[in-house]
Design an enzyme around this catalytic site. Sequence first.
Site, mmCIF file in Angstrom:
data_model
loop_
_atom_site.group_PDB
_atom_site.id
_atom_site.type_symbol
_atom_site.label_atom_id
_atom_site.label_comp_id
_atom_site.label_asym_id
_atom_site.label_seq_id
_atom_site.Cartn_x
_atom_site.Cartn_y
_atom_site.Cartn_z
ATOM 1 N N ASP A 460 -79.490 -1.101 10.461
ATOM 2 C CA ASP A 460 -79.780 -0.094 11.487
ATOM 3 C C ASP A 460 -80.694 1.009 10.944
ATOM 4 O O ASP A 460 -80.867 1.153 9.722
ATOM 5 C CB ASP A 460 -78.442 0.510 11.956
ATOM 6 C CG ASP A 460 -78.444 0.850 13.434
ATOM 7 O OD1 ASP A 460 -79.527 1.096 13.991
ATOM 8 O OD2 ASP A 460 -77.346 0.893 14.034
ATOM 9 N N ASP A 526 -79.839 -1.100 22.825
ATOM 10 C CA ASP A 526 -78.415 -0.781 22.939
ATOM 11 C C ASP A 526 -77.932 -0.952 24.370
ATOM 12 O O ASP A 526 -76.729 -0.974 24.625
ATOM 13 C CB ASP A 526 -78.156 0.670 22.508
ATOM 14 C CG ASP A 526 -77.984 0.769 21.003
ATOM 15 O OD1 ASP A 526 -77.884 -0.270 20.348
ATOM 16 O OD2 ASP A 526 -77.941 1.902 20.489
HETATM 17 C C1 DGJ Z 1 -77.043 1.945 16.894
HETATM 18 C C2 DGJ Z 1 -77.037 0.472 17.170
HETATM 19 O O1 DGJ Z 1 -78.084 0.127 17.997
HETATM 20 C C3 DGJ Z 1 -75.677 0.094 17.750
HETATM 21 O O2 DGJ Z 1 -75.670 -1.247 18.100
HETATM 22 C C4 DGJ Z 1 -74.624 0.402 16.738
HETATM 23 O O3 DGJ Z 1 -74.789 -0.412 15.608
HETATM 24 C C5 DGJ Z 1 -74.688 1.865 16.351
HETATM 25 N N1 DGJ Z 1 -76.008 2.262 15.958
HETATM 26 C C6 DGJ Z 1 -73.721 2.170 15.247
HETATM 27 O O4 DGJ Z 1 -73.814 3.450 14.829
#
Ligand code: DGJ
Length: 713
Positions: A460, A526
């Site tokens: 991430d 997301d």
């Molecule tokens: C952002 C990501 O896009 C999510 O899927 C998740 O992993 C969160 N961060 C976790 O903090």
Amino acid sequence: MESRVVLENDAVSLVLTSDGHLPEVVHWGSPIGITDAAGIDTLVTAAKPPRANNGIPEEEGHRLAILPEQWASWTGHPGISGSRRGHGWAARFTVDQVLLDGQPVDGFVRAERGTITWKATDPDAQLALDLVVELTSSDAIRMRATLTNTGEDGYQLDQMLLCLPVPSRASEVLDFAGRWGKERSPQRGTLGIGTHWREGRHGRTGADSALVLHLGTPGFGFQEGEVWAVHTAWSGNHVHYAEKILTGDQVIGGGELLLPGEMVLDHGQSYISPWVVATHGTGLDEIAAVHHRYLRERSDVAGHQPVDAKRPVTLNVWEAVYFDHDTDRLLDLAERAAKVGIERYVLDDGWFGARRDDHAGLGDWVVSDQVWPEGLHPLVDRVNELGMEFGLWFEPEMVNPDSDLARAHPDWVMQVPGRMPLQSRHQWVLDIGIPGAYEHVKSQMMALLDEYRIGYIKWDHNRDIVDGGTSPDGRPGVHEQTLAFYRLVDELKAAHPGLEIESCSSGGARVDLEVMQHCDRVWVSDNIDPTDRQQMMRWTAQLLPPEMLGSHIASGASHTTGRFHDIAYRAATAVFGHLGVEWDLAKATDDEIAQLGAWIAWYKENRETLLAGRTVRVDLSEGVYLHGTVTPDTAIYAYTELDLAPVWSRGMVPLPGLDPDARYRVTHLELTAHGRELPAPVEMTGRQLATHGIRAPHVNPERTRLVVAERIA
Ligand code: DGJ
């Protein structure tokens, strides 16, 4: 030295000429059948610009190099902007040598594919340049340049751009914008005199990145219109642009965006630009197909596995538990996942350091004994026993101020001297361009990869890089940071063959062709709401093939939009990517679990078609989507309507991409009946399906109908 170059095959042609200066593009587009130097010279004569009063100098004619130089009367953006304190700012390179695949070229060369290198120097500016153009096996043309300072004093490079000319009949621009939760929203306009300039200054590719900048003939769509496109393959600050100058010439191009003083080359030092990848075709689908082949044949990084269609169905726990890392709950989720056919289980954020919410712990990559007193072993072991692979979340380039790492090494935070940067999501950027910081994060990650059987990392990157200075001198460090990220991924993979890595960045903010030389899939967004995903999948596919698009089935009520959708629509949307589930299965009803299991089983049976095929998309009216994936024997299409149609039927829709002369049996498919009678199967040729088509399926709003075409022996 003079050179004439033709790179041409059945799909694309690039014709270049050089009278000793940097090469000019004589033609880029469809194959044109030039077989000798005289043919190139004739094209040049045919394209000679008029003598315009007060126009460009007659003596030198008019040149447009891949790396444009202003001495040659190019009044658009120059290829190189930079100087040594006001000197050496107007480079005029002379080509000393031309190579095809490393072999010297004498005068004229023609090849179906290959890499041409022009080695050039400018003794006055004290610069050397290697300009590389490759026609790859995917039919993408990619360009990169290496600039070396041969002078004694420092040369500050401010920008390097590479571009290709596009005929003026291509007047319409299409590229992308977007935000968190709504990545890759298309935007269109007309190119007039001036520059359509798209900068990414996020220190990552960005949710609003231009992604692919297209110039096409008016009204171009998925199947129609002649299109030229460019992509800057770089995950740091970058530029895409289209530019038209008063001569009527227009170009598309790109490069890295360097921050002030970021690239000062000392004697003998070089700057290597990112690849700028150019594609040409009929319709957006042909452009996408070239990008997909480019990634399917990726070869830049030794040892990387090809990403094939056998993508393991994944469960990611984020939307199921967020930061609630309760071992029993997560073990229970693993049992439920295995029962519905999941093949990979991914533990998301919250397992390490003081990371009980997003305020603390980033940077401390040690399993928390508060939530995992026995380490991750009970979970990893059970996941493996259940026949699933284990994956783990990291955010290696970040640090919370409230972390052991930030307390010990505030100097490892990217910053401008004298002040700490603003926090975003309560975090700063860890400067992995600093060797100590790089080694720290690498050793912590390696220790975990050594201790546990981890087959997959969700990597991430949840904030923009602003004030991206590096210590101790305070210079901008985004370029180094970007390279260090690629290097870290490569080192981890080299030490752990078979390890897969997902590029996630607040969802889909790190999606580009260079990150995909290193990583294996992206988290598209997301936002898992299927209606938004219909759009985001459709357009992310302009760059990435379906097997690289992380695509999950979430809970009925979307956590991002609050809209509710039934499982059939969520699943039919998700199966056109690397399928996963992101849903607290303990809260699903028995009926939902049964349906989920049926969809996963169907996906496994059909993933060779869903993921290895050629992507086709059809232009229909707003809110009506038709896309599919086509292999030699089978095609699967998805037809979706977002709103109730204002008519009883939307008429006929084509099913493109099939072998025109083969016959297909076309069947409507609903894994879960919606109470509508399905049309009877029909048998038609590929040509008939692409031209006459079939009646638009009758579906309710926010529903998808799958249509399968199978070749009849
Ligand atoms: C952002 C990501 O896009 C999510 O899927 C998740 O992993 C969160 N961060 C976790 O903090």
